[in-house]
Design an enzyme around this catalytic site. Structure first.
Site: not given
Ligand code: RNT
Ligand code: ZN
Length: 411
Positions: A179, A218, A220, A252, A255, A279, A287, A289, A319
């Protein structure tokens, strides 16, 4: 007993709870090490590149010893199979040693391998393309500056090699996820150039073939300070992966635009790919998290996996990184919630519902789908936790409180 009664009620729907429990217990969840220290890592980096851990709850792990102790404590309270998801920034250096990200080697991760072995877990790996002075103008693999781009290519090359060696040591496959934060705050003058450079960087990084690595990228949509353009968008990576055998598009669920249904994407990817790395996260307005919960989004994602018998294809990673609550509890809540959602998905009468869809019995389908929601799912989850020798939902918090008092608050 609550479980026996639940078992027979599910049997009436054609669902075998024993089979669901068995399936759940064999499905590994890859737990992100970075929840334990707010994505700071051991190499002086930290979280940036559009991601952010907010909060200052006491007791953050500051080194390998503390992070592994906390991770182990969390794992004692989580049922089922688990994996350790590492970032390259968690390289373990000897006293006084420091190497740049482009020079990291397997030996810096050998302590993690020993740790994973003692817990009987696999490892997954991520190059860390953020939190470094070598990120130039927010760019890494797509940078127009050749020295910058070369540095990050070398970092990813080194990371894949380490992932291969970890896989060899554990006799297992290691998911290696790239990523990058690359993007722009304001409207781009050139959207194509950065993507062509990213494509070339990935070609170089992925040139070496490995047998113990599953490669993924990954995508986004945006990050903080990178609102107008993300180089590694979903379309970019979908195209890249389709042209490159053995590289997978990691989804993810934070994203995408908030109204997009990420579960629906899984049934599209299943038409074309034999692995779907994930993720699982929780985005709140952005985003962010937040800690994963047993919520509709996660249930729907796992439902899509379960109903398509895609458990072997879905590589489930978590994640999230919340620094505002006890970090060990965050791991426990997030991982147990994901597992609950998976169990919930395994206890849905998918075949019956699909038959109703195909025969046009939409009214009955909707009725059954609603009725399933109040089935005695909790009794099956409790039985699972008991068989796995981990505390029930209302029991594990005490262990975290004791650990906080004895260990975390002493830091
Ligand atoms: C960032 C991504 C990525 C990170 C991690 C720490 O938006 O989601 O996966 O969160 O690698
Ligand atoms: Zn991620």
């Amino acid at each position: 007993m609550a479980y026996n009664s639940a078992k027979s009620r599910y049997a009436d729907l054609g669902i075998d709870t024993e089979r669901a429990i068995e399936t759940l217990s064999n499905k590994a969840i890859s737990i992100q090490c970075w929840q334990g220290d707010d994505v700071i890592g051991f190499d002086g980096g930290g979280a940036d590149g559009g991601i952010q851990a907010t909060g200052n709850y006491p007791g953050r792990a500051r080194n390998f010893r503390e992070l592994t102790a906390d991770f182990k404590k969390a794992c004692e309270l989580i049922p089922g199979k688990k994996r350790v998801n590492l970032h390259a920034s968690y390289a373990v250096f000897d006293d006084g040693e420091h190497v740049d990200r482009d020079k990291i080697e397997y030996r810096h991760f050998a302590p993690w391998v020993t740790f994973a072995q003692t817990l009987g877990m696999g490892i997954d790996f991520n190059p860390t393309c953020f939190g470094s002075p070598m990120v130039k103008d927010g760019l890494t693999l797509s940078s127009p500056d050749e020295a910058t781009r070369r540095f990050w290519i070398q970092h990813c090359v080194a990371s894949r090699k380490i992932a291969e060696q970890i896989g060899q040591a554990l006799r297992d496959k290691v998911l290696c996820n790239i990523w990058i934060p690359d993007g722009l705050k304001d409207i781009p003058a050139d959207r194509l150039g950065p993507r062509m450079r990213l494509k070339d960087s990935l070609d170089q990084i992925l040139e070496q073939k490995y047998t113990h690595v599953i490669d993924c990228v990954e995508s986004k949509v945006f990050g903080i300070g990178l609102e107008s353009y993300t180089v590694g968008s979903n379309e970019f990576y979908l195209g890249y992966c389709k042209n490159r055998q053995g590289v997978y598009n990691l989804i993810d669920n934070g994203h995408f635009h908030p109204t997009e249904n990420v579960a629906d994407k899984i049934a599209s990817l299943l038409c074309f790919y034999d692995y779907i790395p994930l993720h699982i996260t929780r985005s709140v307005r952005w985003d962010s998290d937040h800690v994963v919960l047993f919520d509709d989004t996660v249930k729907e994602i796992f439902t899509e996996i379960a109903r398509n018998n895609a458990l072997d294809k879905a590589l489930i990673g978590l994640d999230f990184f919340d620094a505002s609550i006890n970090r060990v509890a965050a791991w426990v809540i997030g991982t147990r919630s994901a597992q609950k959602a998976l169990l919930y998905a395994l206890l849905i009468p998918h075949e019956r519902l699909t038959a109703m869809q195909n025969s046009g019995d939409f009214t009955q389908k909707l009725t059954l789908a609603e009725n399933v929601k109040l089935m005695p799912f909790g009794a099956v989850w409790e039985e699972y936790c008991a068989r796995q020798n981990v505390p029930a939902d209302n029991e594990w918090f005490d262990a975290v409180t004791i650990y906080e008092q004895q260990v975390l608050l002493a830091r």
